[in-house]
Design a protein around this motif. Structure first.
Motif, PDB file in Angstrom:
ATOM      1  N   VAL A  31       0.836  -1.200   0.000  1.00 39.17           N
ATOM      2  CA  VAL A  31       0.000   0.000   0.000  1.00 39.17           C
ATOM      3  C   VAL A  31       0.873   1.254   0.000  1.00 39.17           C
ATOM      4  O   VAL A  31       0.615   2.221  -0.726  1.00 39.17           O
ATOM      5  CB  VAL A  31      -0.954   0.004   1.211  1.00 39.17           C
ATOM      6  CG1 VAL A  31      -1.666   1.352   1.341  1.00 39.17           C
ATOM      7  CG2 VAL A  31      -1.980  -1.104   1.080  1.00 39.17           C
ATOM      8  N   LYS A  32       1.951   1.241   0.811  1.00 34.45           N
ATOM      9  CA  LYS A  32       2.849   2.402   0.878  1.00 34.45           C
ATOM     10  C   LYS A  32       3.525   2.644  -0.478  1.00 34.45           C
ATOM     11  O   LYS A  32       3.669   3.793  -0.921  1.00 34.45           O
ATOM     12  CB  LYS A  32       3.917   2.170   1.950  1.00 34.45           C
ATOM     13  CG  LYS A  32       4.862   3.352   2.162  1.00 34.45           C
ATOM     14  CD  LYS A  32       4.109   4.565   2.685  1.00 34.45           C
ATOM     15  CE  LYS A  32       5.046   5.643   3.204  1.00 34.45           C
ATOM     16  NZ  LYS A  32       5.989   6.135   2.191  1.00 34.45           N
ATOM     17  N   THR A  33       3.935   1.562  -1.149  1.00 33.36           N
ATOM     18  CA  THR A  33       4.544   1.702  -2.475  1.00 33.36           C
ATOM     19  C   THR A  33       3.562   2.317  -3.456  1.00 33.36           C
ATOM     20  O   THR A  33       3.917   3.185  -4.266  1.00 33.36           O
ATOM     21  CB  THR A  33       5.000   0.325  -3.001  1.00 33.36           C
ATOM     22  OG1 THR A  33       5.996  -0.202  -2.119  1.00 33.36           O
ATOM     23  CG2 THR A  33       5.594   0.438  -4.396  1.00 33.36           C
ATOM     24  N   LEU A  34       2.300   1.893  -3.367  1.00 38.27           N
ATOM     25  CA  LEU A  34       1.270   2.444  -4.245  1.00 38.27           C
ATOM     26  C   LEU A  34       1.046   3.919  -3.939  1.00 38.27           C
ATOM     27  O   LEU A  34       0.934   4.743  -4.855  1.00 38.27           O
ATOM     28  CB  LEU A  34      -0.033   1.658  -4.063  1.00 38.27           C
ATOM     29  CG  LEU A  34      -1.226   2.062  -4.939  1.00 38.27           C
ATOM     30  CD1 LEU A  34      -0.877   1.933  -6.415  1.00 38.27           C
ATOM     31  CD2 LEU A  34      -2.439   1.206  -4.594  1.00 38.27           C
ATOM     32  N   GLU A  35       0.981   4.277  -2.649  1.00 37.88           N
ATOM     33  CA  GLU A  35       0.804   5.681  -2.269  1.00 37.88           C
ATOM     34  C   GLU A  35       1.969   6.534  -2.756  1.00 37.88           C
ATOM     35  O   GLU A  35       1.778   7.646  -3.250  1.00 37.88           O
ATOM     36  CB  GLU A  35       0.665   5.787  -0.745  1.00 37.88           C
ATOM     37  CG  GLU A  35      -0.656   5.262  -0.203  1.00 37.88           C
ATOM     38  CD  GLU A  35      -0.743   5.348   1.302  1.00 37.88           C
ATOM     39  OE1 GLU A  35       0.285   5.073   1.971  1.00 37.88           O
ATOM     40  OE2 GLU A  35      -1.815   5.683   1.836  1.00 37.88           O
ATOM     41  N   ASP A  36       3.182   6.004  -2.632  1.00 41.57           N
ATOM     42  CA  ASP A  36       4.362   6.759  -3.082  1.00 41.57           C
ATOM     43  C   ASP A  36       4.332   6.980  -4.588  1.00 41.57           C
ATOM     44  O   ASP A  36       4.708   8.058  -5.083  1.00 41.57           O
ATOM     45  CB  ASP A  36       5.640   6.004  -2.694  1.00 41.57           C
ATOM     46  CG  ASP A  36       5.891   6.037  -1.195  1.00 41.57           C
ATOM     47  OD1 ASP A  36       6.712   5.220  -0.719  1.00 41.57           O
ATOM     48  OD2 ASP A  36       5.266   6.870  -0.510  1.00 41.57           O
ATOM     49  N   SER A  37       3.889   5.948  -5.325  1.00 41.64           N
ATOM     50  CA  SER A  37       3.852   6.089  -6.783  1.00 41.64           C
ATOM     51  C   SER A  37       2.779   7.078  -7.225  1.00 41.64           C
ATOM     52  O   SER A  37       2.939   7.773  -8.227  1.00 41.64           O
ATOM     53  CB  SER A  37       3.617   4.729  -7.440  1.00 41.64           C
ATOM     54  OG  SER A  37       2.317   4.232  -7.134  1.00 41.64           O
ATOM     55  N   LEU A  38       1.679   7.153  -6.458  1.00 39.66           N
ATOM     56  CA  LEU A  38       0.598   8.074  -6.795  1.00 39.66           C
ATOM     57  C   LEU A  38       0.831   9.473  -6.239  1.00 39.66           C
ATOM     58  O   LEU A  38       0.256  10.452  -6.713  1.00 39.66           O
ATOM     59  CB  LEU A  38      -0.741   7.532  -6.265  1.00 39.66           C
ATOM     60  CG  LEU A  38      -1.254   6.235  -6.899  1.00 39.66           C
ATOM     61  CD1 LEU A  38      -2.463   5.731  -6.140  1.00 39.66           C
ATOM     62  CD2 LEU A  38      -1.601   6.449  -8.366  1.00 39.66           C
ATOM     63  N   GLY A  39       1.631   9.547  -5.175  1.00 37.74           N
ATOM     64  CA  GLY A  39       1.905  10.829  -4.549  1.00 37.74           C
ATOM     65  C   GLY A  39       0.785  11.333  -3.662  1.00 37.74           C
ATOM     66  O   GLY A  39       0.702  12.536  -3.389  1.00 37.74           O
ATOM     67  N   VAL A  40      -0.093  10.421  -3.207  1.00 40.40           N
ATOM     68  CA  VAL A  40      -1.194  10.797  -2.316  1.00 40.40           C
ATOM     69  C   VAL A  40      -1.359   9.726  -1.244  1.00 40.40           C
ATOM     70  O   VAL A  40      -0.967   8.573  -1.426  1.00 40.40           O
ATOM     71  CB  VAL A  40      -2.532  10.960  -3.079  1.00 40.40           C
ATOM     72  CG1 VAL A  40      -2.451  12.096  -4.074  1.00 40.40           C
ATOM     73  CG2 VAL A  40      -2.933   9.658  -3.770  1.00 40.40           C
ATOM     74  N   ALA A  41      -1.948  10.130  -0.124  1.00 38.84           N
ATOM     75  CA  ALA A  41      -2.283   9.178   0.936  1.00 38.84           C
ATOM     76  C   ALA A  41      -3.621   8.535   0.608  1.00 38.84           C
ATOM     77  O   ALA A  41      -4.599   9.229   0.323  1.00 38.84           O
ATOM     78  CB  ALA A  41      -2.348   9.879   2.282  1.00 38.84           C
ATOM     79  N   LEU A  42      -3.673   7.216   0.643  1.00 37.04           N
ATOM     80  CA  LEU A  42      -4.913   6.493   0.339  1.00 37.04           C
ATOM     81  C   LEU A  42      -5.689   6.132   1.600  1.00 37.04           C
ATOM     82  O   LEU A  42      -6.900   5.913   1.542  1.00 37.04           O
ATOM     83  CB  LEU A  42      -4.604   5.217  -0.450  1.00 37.04           C
ATOM     84  CG  LEU A  42      -3.924   5.435  -1.805  1.00 37.04           C
ATOM     85  CD1 LEU A  42      -3.530   4.103  -2.421  1.00 37.04           C
ATOM     86  CD2 LEU A  42      -4.838   6.212  -2.736  1.00 37.04           C
ATOM     87  N   PHE A  43      -4.993   6.076   2.750  1.00 36.95           N
ATOM     88  CA  PHE A  43      -5.640   5.719   4.008  1.00 36.95           C
ATOM     89  C   PHE A  43      -5.226   6.683   5.119  1.00 36.95           C
ATOM     90  O   PHE A  43      -4.110   7.213   5.113  1.00 36.95           O
ATOM     91  CB  PHE A  43      -5.248   4.297   4.457  1.00 36.95           C
ATOM     92  CG  PHE A  43      -5.766   3.200   3.588  1.00 36.95           C
ATOM     93  CD1 PHE A  43      -4.926   2.545   2.696  1.00 36.95           C
ATOM     94  CD2 PHE A  43      -7.086   2.792   3.663  1.00 36.95           C
ATOM     95  CE1 PHE A  43      -5.381   1.521   1.910  1.00 36.95           C
ATOM     96  CE2 PHE A  43      -7.553   1.767   2.877  1.00 36.95           C
ATOM     97  CZ  PHE A  43      -6.703   1.127   1.989  1.00 36.95           C
ATOM     98  N   VAL A  44      -6.121   6.882   6.061  1.00 33.62           N
ATOM     99  CA  VAL A  44      -5.776   7.495   7.340  1.00 33.62           C
ATOM    100  C   VAL A  44      -5.602   6.343   8.315  1.00 33.62           C
ATOM    101  O   VAL A  44      -6.521   5.537   8.512  1.00 33.62           O
ATOM    102  CB  VAL A  44      -6.891   8.437   7.833  1.00 33.62           C
ATOM    103  CG1 VAL A  44      -6.534   8.970   9.225  1.00 33.62           C
ATOM    104  CG2 VAL A  44      -7.089   9.585   6.858  1.00 33.62           C
TER     105      VAL A  44
END
Length: 274
Positions: A31-44
Motif C-alpha cells: 500500500v505504501k509503495t502504491l501511495e508513493d507512486s501516486l503521490g497521495v495518501a490512500l488511508f488514514v
C-alpha cells in the motif's frame, strides 16, 4: 492493487493480510509503495484500523472497475464453458488444491476453473480464507486444518544428526513465515520448550516463500505436511521430530456457495479435504 483493494474492503491491514495469506507488513509495504507512486495518501491510519481518504475512495472505484474488467475478460476466454471462480490463499491453491484438482476436472469436464489466489473477487463462486487458531476446530465450513511440523533439507542434518532433540533444532537457522513466528511458537509449545533461536532467523512474507527457502537449504521451516507431501516423499525435505505437531490455523469457506457450480465444488471438497 489486490492488497489495496483488500485493505479497503476490510478496513484492516491484518484482516487483508489474512485474506491474502501474507503478513500485515507485506500489505502495508504494498500500500505504501502504491501511495508513493501516486503521490497521495490512500488511508488514514490509526492504531486499530485504517480509513480511506477522499483520494483513496475515488481511486478505489477505479481499482474495483479494473479488477472487474480483468475478471470479465478472463471469463470471455472460454465462453462455451461454465466458469467456476475460486478465491483462496496462494499457498493453499498451489500446494493443496492444484494437486487434487484433476479428480474434480474428471468429474466436471465442462467446467473452466479460474483461481483468484492474489485477491478477492466479488463474483467468486467459492471463497476460502485462513484464520489462525491453536485449537482443532470442528465446524462444517472447515476445508483444511492447518497443522505444522519442522522440516529441512537433508544436508542440514549433518549439523545436528538424524534424530535431533527439539532444542538442537533451534540451533539451526530458522525460517519464519510470519514476523511474529506464530508457527514456531506453537511448535515449541507442543515440544515443551521455549522458542529461543540460537542461530538467527530469516523472515519471509508467506509460508510458500518459507518452503521455497527451506528447499534451498537456507534453514528449518514450519510447514503443513499436506503442503510438502511430495517433497517429503521424494526426499527433498525431511521431517524433524514427526511426533511433534501443532495446530496453527484453519482454511474455511467464508460463506456457503450459492451457485450450482459452487455447490458442486463444495460437495467435491467433502471427499478431498481430509
Amino acid at each position: 492493487m489486490p492488497a489495496f483493494a483488500a485493505a479497503a474492503r476490510f478496513g484492516s491491514l491484518t484482516d487483508a493480510a489474512r485474506q491474502l495469506n501474507v503478513t500485515p507488513g507485506a500489505v502495508s509495504r504494498q500500500v505504501k509503495t502504491l501511495e508513493d507512486s501516486l503521490g497521495v495518501a490512500l488511508f488514514v491510519r490509526s492504531h486499530n484500523a485504517i480509513v480511506l481518504t477522499e483520494a483513496g475512495t475515488r481511486f478505489l472505484s477505479y481499482v474495483n472497475s479494473s479488477l472487474a474488467m480483468l475478471d470479465e475478460g478472463a471469463r470471455t476466454l472460454a465462453p462455451q464453458s461454465s466458469k467456476l471462480v475460486i478465491n483462496a490463499p496462494i499457498t493453499f491453491v498451489r500446494r493443496w488444491l492444484i494437486p487434487r484438482l484433476p479428480s474434480f476436472s474428471e468429474l466436471h469436464t465442462d467446467i473452466a476453473l479460474r483461481s483468484l489466489s492474489l485477491g478477492a473477487s466479488e463474483k467468486s463462486d467459492v471463497s476460502i480464507i485462513y484464520r489462525r487458531t491453536d485449537a482443532p476446530s470442528q465446524t462444517d465450513d472447515i476445508v483444511l486444518r492447518d497443522t505444522t511440523v519442522a522440516v529441512c533439507a537433508p544436508r542440514l542434518l549433518t549439523m545436528i544428526g538424524r534424530d535431533p532433540s527439539s532444542e538442537s533444532i533451534l540451533s539451526l537457522p530458522l525460517l519464519l513465515d510470519t514476523e511474529d513466528a506464530w508457527s514456531w511458537h506453537r511448535w515449541s509449545a507442543a515440544a515443551g520448550i521455549q522458542f529461543q533461536p540460537r542461530h538467527g532467523t530469516i523472515s519471509l512474507d508467506t509460508d510458500e516463500a518459507s518452503i521455497d527457502a527451506c528447499l534451498s537449504g537456507l534453514g528449518v521451516a514450519q510447514a503443513s505436511p499436506e503442503f510438502v507431501e511430495s517433497e517429503l516423499r521424494s526426499g527433498q525435505l525431511v521431517m524433524l521430530k514427526p511426533n511433534i505437531m501443532a495446530n496453527v490455523g484453519v482454511y474455511f469457506l467464508q460463506r456457503a456457495p450459492t451457485s450450482p457450480l459452487g455447490v458442486s465444488f463444495r460437495a467435491w471438497l467433502e471427499t478431498a479435504r481430509f
